[in-house]
Design a protein around this motif. Structure first.
Motif, mmCIF file in Angstrom:
data_model
loop_
_atom_site.group_PDB
_atom_site.id
_atom_site.type_symbol
_atom_site.label_atom_id
_atom_site.label_comp_id
_atom_site.label_asym_id
_atom_site.label_seq_id
_atom_site.Cartn_x
_atom_site.Cartn_y
_atom_site.Cartn_z
ATOM 1 N N GLN A 98 0.829 -1.196 0.000
ATOM 2 C CA GLN A 98 0.000 0.000 0.000
ATOM 3 C C GLN A 98 0.874 1.261 0.000
ATOM 4 O OE1 GLN A 98 -2.308 -0.659 3.615
ATOM 5 N NE2 GLN A 98 -4.135 -1.084 2.388
ATOM 6 N N PRO A 99 0.323 2.384 -0.463
ATOM 7 C CA PRO A 99 1.064 3.649 -0.351
ATOM 8 C C PRO A 99 1.397 3.942 1.112
ATOM 9 C CG PRO A 99 -0.787 3.890 -1.859
ATOM 10 C CD PRO A 99 -0.948 2.542 -1.204
ATOM 11 N N SER A 100 2.632 4.298 1.384
ATOM 12 C CA SER A 100 3.131 4.429 2.758
ATOM 13 C C SER A 100 3.140 5.880 3.230
ATOM 14 C CB SER A 100 4.554 3.867 2.828
ATOM 15 O OG SER A 100 5.216 4.268 4.007
ATOM 16 N N PRO A 101 2.456 6.171 4.337
ATOM 17 C CA PRO A 101 2.451 7.542 4.868
ATOM 18 C C PRO A 101 3.841 8.079 5.196
ATOM 19 C CG PRO A 101 0.665 6.282 5.846
ATOM 20 C CD PRO A 101 1.506 5.302 5.069
ATOM 21 N N ILE A 102 4.700 7.262 5.800
ATOM 22 C CA ILE A 102 6.005 7.781 6.216
ATOM 23 C C ILE A 102 6.900 8.039 5.006
ATOM 24 C CG2 ILE A 102 7.134 5.526 6.598
ATOM 25 C CD1 ILE A 102 8.449 6.834 9.091
ATOM 26 N N HIS A 103 6.766 7.246 3.959
ATOM 27 C CA HIS A 103 7.512 7.520 2.736
ATOM 28 C C HIS A 103 6.996 8.798 2.067
ATOM 29 C CE1 HIS A 103 8.810 3.327 3.222
ATOM 30 N NE2 HIS A 103 9.770 3.595 2.355
ATOM 31 N N ASP A 117 12.558 2.408 9.649
ATOM 32 C CA ASP A 117 13.305 1.722 8.593
ATOM 33 C C ASP A 117 12.389 0.888 7.698
ATOM 34 O OD1 ASP A 117 15.904 2.647 9.196
ATOM 35 O OD2 ASP A 117 16.117 1.170 10.791
ATOM 36 N N PHE A 118 11.092 1.210 7.679
ATOM 37 C CA PHE A 118 10.129 0.462 6.874
ATOM 38 C C PHE A 118 10.579 0.434 5.412
ATOM 39 C CE2 PHE A 118 5.667 0.501 4.889
ATOM 40 C CZ PHE A 118 5.583 -0.888 4.915
ATOM 41 N N HIS A 119 10.778 -0.766 4.885
ATOM 42 C CA HIS A 119 11.332 -0.913 3.537
ATOM 43 C C HIS A 119 10.260 -1.353 2.555
ATOM 44 C CE1 HIS A 119 13.521 -2.875 0.197
ATOM 45 N NE2 HIS A 119 14.425 -1.948 0.423
ATOM 46 N N ILE A 120 10.153 -0.617 1.468
ATOM 47 C CA ILE A 120 9.278 -0.970 0.362
ATOM 48 C C ILE A 120 10.172 -1.221 -0.850
ATOM 49 C CG2 ILE A 120 7.464 -0.147 -1.189
ATOM 50 C CD1 ILE A 120 6.320 1.430 1.113
ATOM 51 N N PRO A 121 10.050 -2.384 -1.489
ATOM 52 C CA PRO A 121 11.014 -2.750 -2.544
ATOM 53 C C PRO A 121 11.284 -1.675 -3.592
ATOM 54 C CG PRO A 121 9.635 -4.627 -2.026
ATOM 55 C CD PRO A 121 9.097 -3.470 -1.223
ATOM 56 N N HIS A 122 10.246 -1.040 -4.126
ATOM 57 C CA HIS A 122 10.478 -0.083 -5.210
ATOM 58 C C HIS A 122 10.837 1.313 -4.703
ATOM 59 C CE1 HIS A 122 6.282 0.673 -4.190
ATOM 60 N NE2 HIS A 122 6.366 1.830 -4.805
ATOM 61 N N LEU A 123 10.701 1.551 -3.398
ATOM 62 C CA LEU A 123 11.007 2.862 -2.833
ATOM 63 C C LEU A 123 12.222 2.846 -1.925
ATOM 64 C CD1 LEU A 123 7.446 4.173 -1.837
ATOM 65 C CD2 LEU A 123 8.804 4.830 -3.835
ATOM 66 N N TYR A 157 16.031 6.790 2.513
ATOM 67 C CA TYR A 157 16.447 6.800 1.108
ATOM 68 C C TYR A 157 15.529 7.700 0.290
ATOM 69 C CZ TYR A 157 17.751 5.067 -3.520
ATOM 70 O OH TYR A 157 18.168 4.981 -4.825
ATOM 71 N N THR A 158 14.229 7.608 0.565
ATOM 72 C CA THR A 158 13.251 8.443 -0.137
ATOM 73 C C THR A 158 13.527 9.924 0.100
ATOM 74 O OG1 THR A 158 11.570 6.710 0.045
ATOM 75 C CG2 THR A 158 10.788 8.933 -0.389
ATOM 76 N N ALA A 159 13.816 10.271 1.354
ATOM 77 C CA ALA A 159 14.109 11.670 1.682
ATOM 78 C C ALA A 159 15.379 12.149 0.986
ATOM 79 C CB ALA A 159 14.236 11.839 3.194
#
Length: 286
Positions: free
Chosen positions: A125-130, A152-158, A163-165
Motif C-alpha cells: 500500500q502507499p506508505s504515509p512515512i515515505h 526503517d520500513f522498507h518498500i522494494p520499489h522505494l 532513502y526516499t528523503a
C-alpha cells in the motif's frame, strides 16, 4: 499518489460515484464537497440530515480522504466523531493518513492516529512515512514514528523513508529520520542513502549522512562507491575525495561506536543515561 479533488489526483475524479442509496449515482456527494472545501457548518448540517459519513466514490474516496487532503482538521474531526472509518482505503490503497502526509498536515495526522489510524501501511500500500519523507514534512515523520511507524520500513520499489528523503533532497526529513534512529546504511537494494545524496549532488545531505556514520566505501549494484556515483567534477565528488583521504576525528568515531553499541531500538534511552547534558546532547547530535 494523492487521491481527492485536486489537480494532482492520479485517479479519475470525474467518474461516477456509488452513493449510499441503491441505484443512486452521482459524481460526488455533497458531503465530499463540504469536506473538500472545509465548510464545517455545511458538513455538520449534512450529517444532521442523515448523510452517511462513510459514503465513497466509485474509487472509494471518502469525505475523510477529502478533508485530510485539504488540511481541514475541524472537518476531519467532525467526520470521525460521527463514525468515519479512519483506515478506509481507496481502490489503490490510499488512506486518509496518507493524504494528510501528502500535504504535511500534522494536525490531521494527529487526529487520525488518536482515533485508531494505523501509522504504517502494508508493504503493498502507499506508505504515509515515505510520502511524508518525500514531501519534506518532518513534522508528520516525527508524529508517525511517535505513534509506532517503523523508521526503517522498507518498500522494494522505494527503499526506506531515509532513502526516499535523500532522493527528494529533503534535508529536514533526513535529519529527523536519523535522529529518530533510522539506519544510515539502509536504502534501496544495494543503493545506500549516501549513494542517493551523492547522485543528486546534495552536499549538505552527504555531510549529514557521514556525520551519522554512513559507509563511504559502500558499493551499489554497479559496484560504485558514493564518490563514483556523484556527478563528475561536482562539489560532492570533490568533498568525498577529500573525506576519503582524511582520517576522522576520534570524537566522531567514538560517538558512532557508542551509538552502534546502544542500538537503534534503544536510542530513546540515551536521555535516561546518567551522563552530563553536553555529552548526552553530543550522542544525540543536538
Amino acid at each position: 499518489m494523492e487521491i481527492g479533488n485536486n489537480d494532482d489526483a492520479v485517479w479519475n475524479a470525474s467518474g461516477a460515484i456509488l452513493d449510499i442509496d441503491p441505484g443512486s449515482w452521482a459524481d460526488r456527494s455533497p458531503l465530499h464537497d463540504a469536506a473538500c472545501q472545509g465548510r464545517l457548518l455545511a458538513l455538520r448540517n449534512l450529517i444532521l440530515q442523515g448523510h452517511n459519513v462513510n459514503v465513497v466514490t466509485i474509487d472509494h474516496v471518502s469525505p475523510l480522504h477529502e478533508a485530510c487532503l485539504g488540511d481541514h482538521v475541524a472537518c476531519a474531526r467532525a467526520l470521525i466523531a460521527e463514525g468515519a472509518n479512519v483506515n478506509i482505503t481507496t481502490i489503490d490503497g490510499v488512506t486518509p493518513l496518507f493524504n494528510a502526509c501528502s500535504v504535511g498536515s500534522v494536525s490531521c495526522a494527529e487526529v487520525l492516529l488518536e482515533n485508531g489510524a494505523k501509522p504504517q501501511a502494508l508493504v503493498f500500500q502507499p506508505s504515509p512515512i515515505h510520502q511524508a519523507s518525500s514531501k519534506g514534512s518532518s513534522g508528520c515523520v516525527e508524529t508517525l514514528v511517535r505513534w509506532g511507524a517503523d523508521v526503517d520500513f522498507h518498500i522494494p520499489h522505494l527503499g526506506t523513508p531515509l532513502y526516499t528523503a535523500c532522493v527528494s533532497q529533503e534535508i529536514e526529513c533526513v535529519q529527523r529520520l536519523l535522529r529518530e534512529g533510522a539506519n544510515v546504511q539502509k536504502g534501496r537494494y544495494m543503493e545506500s542513502p549516501l549513494h542517493a545524496a551523492a547522485e543528486n549532488d546534495c552536499i549538505a545531505i552527504v555531510k549529514l549522512l557521514l556525520d551519522f556514520g554512513a559507509d563511504i566505501h559502500a558499493r551499489n549494484m554497479e559496484f560504485q562507491r558514493p564518490v563514483e556515483a556523484a556527478p563528475p567534477s561536482s562539489l560532492t565528488e570533490g568533498f568525498l575525495l577529500v573525506y576519503e583521504a582524511t582520517p576522522q576525528p576520534l570524537s566522531q568515531l567514538c560517538r558512532q561506536h557508542i551509538r552502534d553499541r546502544v542500538g537503534h531500538d534503544r536510542f530513546h534511552l540515551i536521555n535516561h543515561l546518567p551522563l552530563p547534558n553536553p555529552l548526552r546532547n553530543y550522542l544525540q547530535y543536538r
